[in-house]
Design a protein around this motif. Structure first.
Motif, PDB file in Angstrom:
ATOM      1  N   UNK A 230     -35.375 -23.520  11.172  1.00  0.00           N
ATOM      2  CA  UNK A 230     -36.457 -24.161  10.423  1.00  0.00           C
ATOM      3  C   UNK A 230     -36.036 -25.601  10.128  1.00  0.00           C
ATOM      4  N   UNK A 231     -36.415 -26.546  10.994  1.00  0.00           N
ATOM      5  CA  UNK A 231     -36.037 -27.947  10.777  1.00  0.00           C
ATOM      6  C   UNK A 231     -36.840 -28.581   9.645  1.00  0.00           C
ATOM      7  N   UNK A 232     -36.406 -29.778   9.226  1.00  0.00           N
ATOM      8  CA  UNK A 232     -37.064 -30.562   8.172  1.00  0.00           C
ATOM      9  C   UNK A 232     -37.116 -29.834   6.825  1.00  0.00           C
ATOM     10  N   UNK A 233     -36.128 -28.998   6.520  1.00  0.00           N
ATOM     11  CA  UNK A 233     -36.073 -28.310   5.232  1.00  0.00           C
ATOM     12  C   UNK A 233     -35.448 -29.232   4.196  1.00  0.00           C
ATOM     13  N   UNK A 234     -35.698 -28.934   2.931  1.00  0.00           N
ATOM     14  CA  UNK A 234     -35.133 -29.765   1.859  1.00  0.00           C
ATOM     15  C   UNK A 234     -33.626 -29.570   1.731  1.00  0.00           C
ATOM     16  N   UNK A 235     -33.158 -28.357   2.023  1.00  0.00           N
ATOM     17  CA  UNK A 235     -31.722 -28.097   1.918  1.00  0.00           C
ATOM     18  C   UNK A 235     -31.240 -27.256   3.089  1.00  0.00           C
ATOM     19  N   UNK A 236     -29.949 -27.375   3.372  1.00  0.00           N
ATOM     20  CA  UNK A 236     -29.337 -26.592   4.441  1.00  0.00           C
ATOM     21  C   UNK A 236     -28.950 -25.237   3.888  1.00  0.00           C
ATOM     22  N   UNK A 237     -29.296 -24.184   4.627  1.00  0.00           N
ATOM     23  CA  UNK A 237     -28.800 -22.861   4.245  1.00  0.00           C
ATOM     24  C   UNK A 237     -28.929 -21.909   5.421  1.00  0.00           C
ATOM     25  N   UNK A 238     -28.099 -20.878   5.397  1.00  0.00           N
ATOM     26  CA  UNK A 238     -28.109 -19.848   6.427  1.00  0.00           C
ATOM     27  C   UNK A 238     -28.361 -18.519   5.726  1.00  0.00           C
ATOM     28  N   UNK A 239     -29.396 -17.811   6.185  1.00  0.00           N
ATOM     29  CA  UNK A 239     -29.711 -16.497   5.626  1.00  0.00           C
ATOM     30  C   UNK A 239     -29.568 -15.463   6.729  1.00  0.00           C
ATOM     31  N   UNK A 240     -28.818 -14.394   6.434  1.00  0.00           N
ATOM     32  CA  UNK A 240     -28.648 -13.324   7.415  1.00  0.00           C
ATOM     33  C   UNK A 240     -29.733 -12.277   7.179  1.00  0.00           C
ATOM     34  N   UNK A 241     -30.426 -11.899   8.247  1.00  0.00           N
ATOM     35  CA  UNK A 241     -31.507 -10.915   8.153  1.00  0.00           C
ATOM     36  C   UNK A 241     -30.945  -9.506   8.308  1.00  0.00           C
ATOM     37  N   UNK A 242     -31.769  -8.513   8.007  1.00  0.00           N
ATOM     38  CA  UNK A 242     -31.335  -7.114   8.084  1.00  0.00           C
ATOM     39  C   UNK A 242     -30.956  -6.697   9.502  1.00  0.00           C
ATOM     40  N   UNK A 243     -31.602  -7.311  10.510  1.00  0.00           N
ATOM     41  CA  UNK A 243     -31.319  -6.937  11.899  1.00  0.00           C
ATOM     42  C   UNK A 243     -30.109  -7.677  12.475  1.00  0.00           C
ATOM     43  N   UNK A 244     -29.431  -8.476  11.644  1.00  0.00           N
ATOM     44  CA  UNK A 244     -28.240  -9.186  12.098  1.00  0.00           C
ATOM     45  C   UNK A 244     -28.524 -10.591  12.589  1.00  0.00           C
ATOM     46  N   UNK A 245     -29.804 -10.940  12.718  1.00  0.00           N
ATOM     47  CA  UNK A 245     -30.135 -12.303  13.146  1.00  0.00           C
ATOM     48  C   UNK A 245     -29.987 -13.261  11.960  1.00  0.00           C
ATOM     49  N   UNK A 246     -30.016 -14.551  12.267  1.00  0.00           N
ATOM     50  CA  UNK A 246     -29.852 -15.566  11.237  1.00  0.00           C
ATOM     51  C   UNK A 246     -31.100 -16.426  11.149  1.00  0.00           C
ATOM     52  N   UNK A 247     -31.452 -16.835   9.930  1.00  0.00           N
ATOM     53  CA  UNK A 247     -32.472 -17.851   9.719  1.00  0.00           C
ATOM     54  C   UNK A 247     -31.742 -19.056   9.143  1.00  0.00           C
ATOM     55  N   UNK A 248     -31.840 -20.188   9.835  1.00  0.00           N
ATOM     56  CA  UNK A 248     -31.086 -21.377   9.441  1.00  0.00           C
ATOM     57  C   UNK A 248     -32.065 -22.489   9.084  1.00  0.00           C
ATOM     58  N   UNK A 249     -31.946 -22.985   7.855  1.00  0.00           N
ATOM     59  CA  UNK A 249     -32.763 -24.104   7.388  1.00  0.00           C
ATOM     60  C   UNK A 249     -31.950 -25.382   7.592  1.00  0.00           C
ATOM     61  N   UNK A 250     -32.533 -26.335   8.312  1.00  0.00           N
ATOM     62  CA  UNK A 250     -31.853 -27.588   8.645  1.00  0.00           C
ATOM     63  C   UNK A 250     -32.600 -28.768   8.059  1.00  0.00           C
ATOM     64  N   UNK A 251     -31.866 -29.790   7.630  1.00  0.00           N
ATOM     65  CA  UNK A 251     -32.483 -31.012   7.136  1.00  0.00           C
ATOM     66  C   UNK A 251     -32.985 -31.892   8.272  1.00  0.00           C
ATOM     67  N   UNK A 252     -32.325 -31.831   9.417  1.00  0.00           N
ATOM     68  CA  UNK A 252     -32.640 -32.717  10.535  1.00  0.00           C
ATOM     69  C   UNK A 252     -33.997 -32.392  11.155  1.00  0.00           C
ATOM     70  N   UNK A 253     -34.680 -33.419  11.677  1.00  0.00           N
ATOM     71  CA  UNK A 253     -35.914 -33.171  12.428  1.00  0.00           C
ATOM     72  C   UNK A 253     -35.573 -32.709  13.839  1.00  0.00           C
ATOM     73  N   UNK A 254     -36.494 -32.018  14.495  1.00  0.00           N
ATOM     74  CA  UNK A 254     -36.229 -31.546  15.863  1.00  0.00           C
ATOM     75  C   UNK A 254     -36.450 -32.660  16.892  1.00  0.00           C
TER      76      UNK A 254
END
Length: 74
Positions: free
Chosen positions: A8-32
């Motif tokens: 998820x680019x253009x987020x206000x803060x950087x963070x990594x969230x691990x989902x129940x299925x083992x995948x990751x959701x990553x919030x990035x400050x940078x634009x794509x």
């Protein structure tokens, strides 16, 4: 090790969230733009898994929000 990553680019803060299925959701400050989000993604994953940035490769989804990332274990 391979991980499915949703970016998820253009987020206000950087963070990594691990989902129940083992995948990751990553919030990035940078634009794509010009690979900036991919560079930030590799840097964040390297810090999270405590590996050098050279150990992380985006296997598929280079221009997509859904990516498959390969992480070499040391």
């Amino acid at each position: 090790m391979q991980k499915k990553v949703k970016v998820k680019p253009n987020s206000k803060q950087q963070k990594i969230a691990e989902q129940e299925d083992g995948s990751l959701t990553v919030h990035l400050k940078s634009p794509p733009v010009d690979g900036k989000a991919n560079e930030e993604l590799i840097k964040l994953l390297a810090e999270k898994f405590d590996v050098p940035k050279s150990s992380i490769r985006i296997k598929s989804g280079l221009t997509s929000r859904q990516k498959l990332v390969e992480i070499d274990d040391l």
